[in-house]
Scaffold this motif. Structure first.
Motif: not given
Length: 107
Positions: A8-12, A31-36, A42-43
């Motif tokens: 899940l971390a990797i996919v995120s 896309p900016s929201i998806v980045v955050v 992921a973390f």
């Protein structure tokens, strides 16, 4: 369970990284929201895998090898980025390095 959390971390992380490219320097909102959200997720998932006993060296090695290979492949297939034979060889070396970490810790 730790491998699922790591997956899940990797996919995120992959989703966030590809969205970073698509966000065009954070000029596109979605896309900016998806980045955050992607990097936060992921973390979070990585921290949960580590909390449950996964070795940090192995976890980060797997994360980085799969992440590099996936992002490079997605870039080549969908984002019109070039992938040279040297780059493919480098990805292979990263994967071999992770295998060495994993196998070295198995005994």
């Amino acid at each position: 369970m730790t491998l699922l959390l790591l997956a899940l971390a990797i996919v995120s992380e992959i989703t966030a990284t590809i969205s970073l490219k698509i966000s065009e320097g954070f000029t596109k909102l979605v896309p900016s929201i998806v980045v955050v959200i992607g990097y936060c997720a992921a973390f979070f998932f990585l921290s949960q895998a580590l909390k449950r006993g996964m070795s940090i060296g192995v976890a980060y090695g797997i994360w980085s090898a799969i992440g590099v290979a996936a992002v490079a492949t997605i870039g080549a297939l969908f984002l019109d980025e070039r992938l040279t034979l040297v780059q493919i060889g480098g990805i292979g070396l990263v994967i071999l390095g992770v295998l060495a970490l994993e196998l070295g810790g198995a005994h």
